[in-house]
Design an enzyme around this catalytic site. Structure first.
Site, PDB file in Angstrom:
ATOM      1  N   PHE A 137      -2.309   9.117   0.895  1.00  0.00           N
ATOM      2  CA  PHE A 137      -3.268   8.135   0.040  1.00  0.00           C
ATOM      3  C   PHE A 137      -4.199   7.352   1.251  1.00  0.00           C
ATOM      4  O   PHE A 137      -3.720   6.811   2.232  1.00  0.00           O
ATOM      5  CB  PHE A 137      -2.194   6.986  -0.420  1.00  0.00           C
ATOM      6  CG  PHE A 137      -2.118   7.020  -2.040  1.00  0.00           C
ATOM      7  CD1 PHE A 137      -2.826   7.964  -2.809  1.00  0.00           C
ATOM      8  CD2 PHE A 137      -0.857   6.445  -2.395  1.00  0.00           C
ATOM      9  CE1 PHE A 137      -2.524   8.077  -3.995  1.00  0.00           C
ATOM     10  CE2 PHE A 137      -0.623   6.640  -3.812  1.00  0.00           C
ATOM     11  CZ  PHE A 137      -1.337   7.340  -4.664  1.00  0.00           C
ATOM     12  N   GLU A 138      -5.383   7.120   0.875  1.00  0.00           N
ATOM     13  CA  GLU A 138      -6.098   5.967   1.570  1.00  0.00           C
ATOM     14  C   GLU A 138      -6.495   6.720   2.938  1.00  0.00           C
ATOM     15  O   GLU A 138      -6.583   6.092   4.091  1.00  0.00           O
ATOM     16  CB  GLU A 138      -5.588   4.676   1.753  1.00  0.00           C
ATOM     17  CG  GLU A 138      -4.690   4.131   0.642  1.00  0.00           C
ATOM     18  CD  GLU A 138      -5.741   3.686  -0.595  1.00  0.00           C
ATOM     19  OE1 GLU A 138      -7.130   4.063  -0.553  1.00  0.00           O
ATOM     20  OE2 GLU A 138      -5.458   2.835  -1.444  1.00  0.00           O
ATOM     21  N   GLY A 139      -6.778   7.871   3.063  1.00  0.00           N
ATOM     22  CA  GLY A 139      -7.035   8.931   4.185  1.00  0.00           C
ATOM     23  C   GLY A 139      -5.714   9.007   4.809  1.00  0.00           C
ATOM     24  O   GLY A 139      -4.560   8.419   4.830  1.00  0.00           O
TER      25      GLY A 139
END
Length: 589
Positions: free
Chosen positions: A398-400
């Site tokens: 997630f989120e990079g």
């Protein structure tokens, strides 16, 4: 609290306890909010986790609506638009509690964070007035649409397009978005598409003709959350629905991911503490050879390590919340504040990435050791640790991904050094000069001594970063082996320093002696473990960038910098484990 350092500035400064915020400083309003969120999740959501995991129709959206009625969805939305406009600490205390609702936490975070905040920070006053009240109340749910089938980490490689119609009134969007959380029931989509090859963010409503969805993805974990493709076929989007500026969607995307990483970390530490609670209770009940598992040293070592790392991650998250709160001080979110908001969000990009990496990996440690403590029962669905283990894994994606976030840290530091924002290279040269002259001070004792040890740890990083920059030049930006080593050093420094500063500050606060002893022991154990990692990473980087006699010289300098007193780490683990066992949970929650 004194004025916060600029992003990455902790590497060059002697940070003092009064410059960090610690969870022991939460006020009564924060604690009441935390209790309210805890009770809501425990009483309303936790009993229906199985139904959530089966994606019972309408259930997740109903829970989000209930959360909206309680004010939990609008914490960061200004009061003028139906929210409560609360501080960053409020979002952390709520973020820590929602994981008790399993997949609910994912839908909650996607809506309140990356789904709503692009409008809060980068929307026009008209967009805020139109969309934020219903998003804050839970009447409408948001989704964030950046990833595509062919572009994940390479966000700028998106293929979705937006073409202005001849009348100049609408953009026509075409493309497919992949892995979109809340897609099955969201009403508002923050969609990224390229205008003349440049990324732009749009608000797209579910009812717009041409919007359709793929089937639900069959996932390893977080099964209760909705994850689908969002398909755009000649979707007409009004020009007034552009968020930020045309062609500047990367500013919105990357800065919203910064705050998303910070919020993910808050949820991860709550999850890690919950997994520890589940594990220690099982260890106290389960007997082998006529003895509870919790009395065995091998099990206590695991409990101590999870508790220590949870303490460090918690310290990092609250420290970062303090930085971000000061960074946003005085910002008027009711008007057009996109430039100021973008600058504030970008400032602590390094710290947000460190939060995300650390907390997600601490969570993985907690659930992995939790399964191990449960033995064969940890592999059985009847036991909650099995679901926690599966649910945890997504947080490192997630989120990079954690790899992307690690690489972002030295990349951003070097960029700021080259632009003069951060005098990193000058500091690195000063460290090399000090080493050659033999000028190194010795540490004191106790926590103050540990803080002095942290200053030496910073010099290790500066030595390695300076030589890597000097010897590799432009090649450094493509040498991920070295960059990852530098990133790990920064992570260990920020982590150990946060734990030590918190422990020092807590000694002066009105908390129990038992509480003070735990934080001191956890900070001490964490600091020495961090120095072990730092020494190894420092040696690897230096061996990669230096050769011959020069290498021998810098390695001798490294040995001076990492020299530290002996400490009984086994005794520290025993004491920390005993505190966890006595409370049957993370002991200072």
């Amino acid at each position: 609290m004194e004025l916060a350092l600029k992003g990455g500035g902790f590497l060059l400064a002697e940070v003092t306890p009064d410059q960090v915020f610690v969870p022991e400083e939460l006020n009564e309003d924060h604690l009441q909010l935390k209790t309210m969120a805890h009770n809501f999740v425990e009483k309303e959501i936790a009993p229906k986790i199985e139904k959530i995991e089966e994606q019972e129709d309408g259930l997740m959206k109903e829970f989000l609506h209930q959360a909206g009625e309680l004010g939990l969805l609008g914490l960061e939305v200004p009061e003028e638009f139906g929210g409560s406009g609360m501080d960053k600490f409020s979002t952390v205390v709520v973020g820590e509690e929602v994981p008790r609702g399993a997949s609910f936490a994912v839908s909650f975070a996607a809506h309140t964070g990356i789904g709503t905040l692009p409008i809060v920070y980068f929307g026009t006053p008209e967009q805020k007035a139109k969309y934020l009240p219903s998003l804050a109340s839970g009447e409408k749910i948001a989704a964030y649409c950046l990833t595509e089938p062919g572009s994940g980490s390479d966000a700028l490689g998106a293929k979705s397009t937006a073409v202005l119609n001849p009348e100049g009134t609408h953009y026509i969007l075409n493309g497919t978005k992949q892995f979109i959380t809340n897609a099955g029931f969201a009403d508002i989509f923050l969609i990224y598409a390229k205008v003349d090859g440049k990324l732009t963010n749009f608000i797209v409503e579910r009812e717009y003709p041409g919007v359709s969805f793929g089937p639900e993805e069959k996932k390893m974990g977080i099964k209760g959350s909705s994850t689908r493709q969002v398909i755009l076929e000649d979707v007409k989007v009004p020009v007034e629905n552009v968020v930020g500026e045309v062609g500047r969607g990367h500013v919105v995307a990357f800065n919203i991911l910064n705050v998303g990483r910070f919020k993910l970390a808050a949820a991860a530490i709550g999850s890690a503490q919950l997994a520890l609670e589940v594990s220690v209770k099982y260890a106290g009940e389960r007997k082998q050879f006529g003895t509870p598992l919790s009395r065995f040293g091998a099990i206590q070592t695991k409990l101590a390590e999870v508790a220590t790392q949870s303490y460090l991650a918690e310290s990092v998250v609250y420290r970062t919340a303090g930085l971000m709160e000061e960074g946003f001080y005085g910002l008027d979110l009711t008007g057009d504040c996109r430039k100021e908001a973008g600058k504030a969000l970008e400032e602590y990009a390094i710290e947000c990435s460190l939060n995300k990496v650390l907390a997600s990996e601490v969570l993985d440690l907690s659930v992995d050791e939790g399964v191990q403590i449960h033995g064969g029962y940890g592999f059985i669905q009847e036991y909650p640790i099995e679901r926690m283990y599966r649910d945890s894994r997504i947080n490192r994606l997630f989120e990079g991904t954690n790899e992307i976030n690690r690489l972002l840290v030295p990349g951003t530091l070097l960029k700021r050094a080259l632009t003069g924002e951060l005098p990193l290279l000058a500091a690195a040269k000063a460290v090399s000069k000090d080493l050659l002259s033999g000028g190194l001070s010795s540490e004191g004792e106790g926590l103050a001594g540990l803080l002095q040890m942290t200053q030496k740890a910073k010099k290790v990083f500066l030595l390695a970063a300076g030589l890597a920059t000097q010897n590799l030049g432009n090649e450094l930006k493509d040498n991920q082996y070295v960059l990852l080593g530098l990133a790990e050093m920064v992570l260990q420094i920020y982590t150990m320093e946060s734990g030590i500063l918190r422990a020092l500050k807590v000694q002066e606060l009105n908390v129990s002696e038992e509480h003070k002893r735990f934080v001191e022991k956890a900070a001490t154990l964490g600091a020495f473990e961090a120095m072990n990692v730092l020494e190894q990473q420092g040696k690897e980087v230096l061996c990669a960038v230096e050769k011959g006699d020069s290498l021998s010289t810098v390695l001798a300098g490294l040995r001076k910098l990492v020299r530290r007193p002996n400490v009984d780490m086994i005794e520290l683990r025993q004491d920390i484990a005993n505190a966890v066992i006595a409370k049957e949970k993370y002991p200072i929650r």
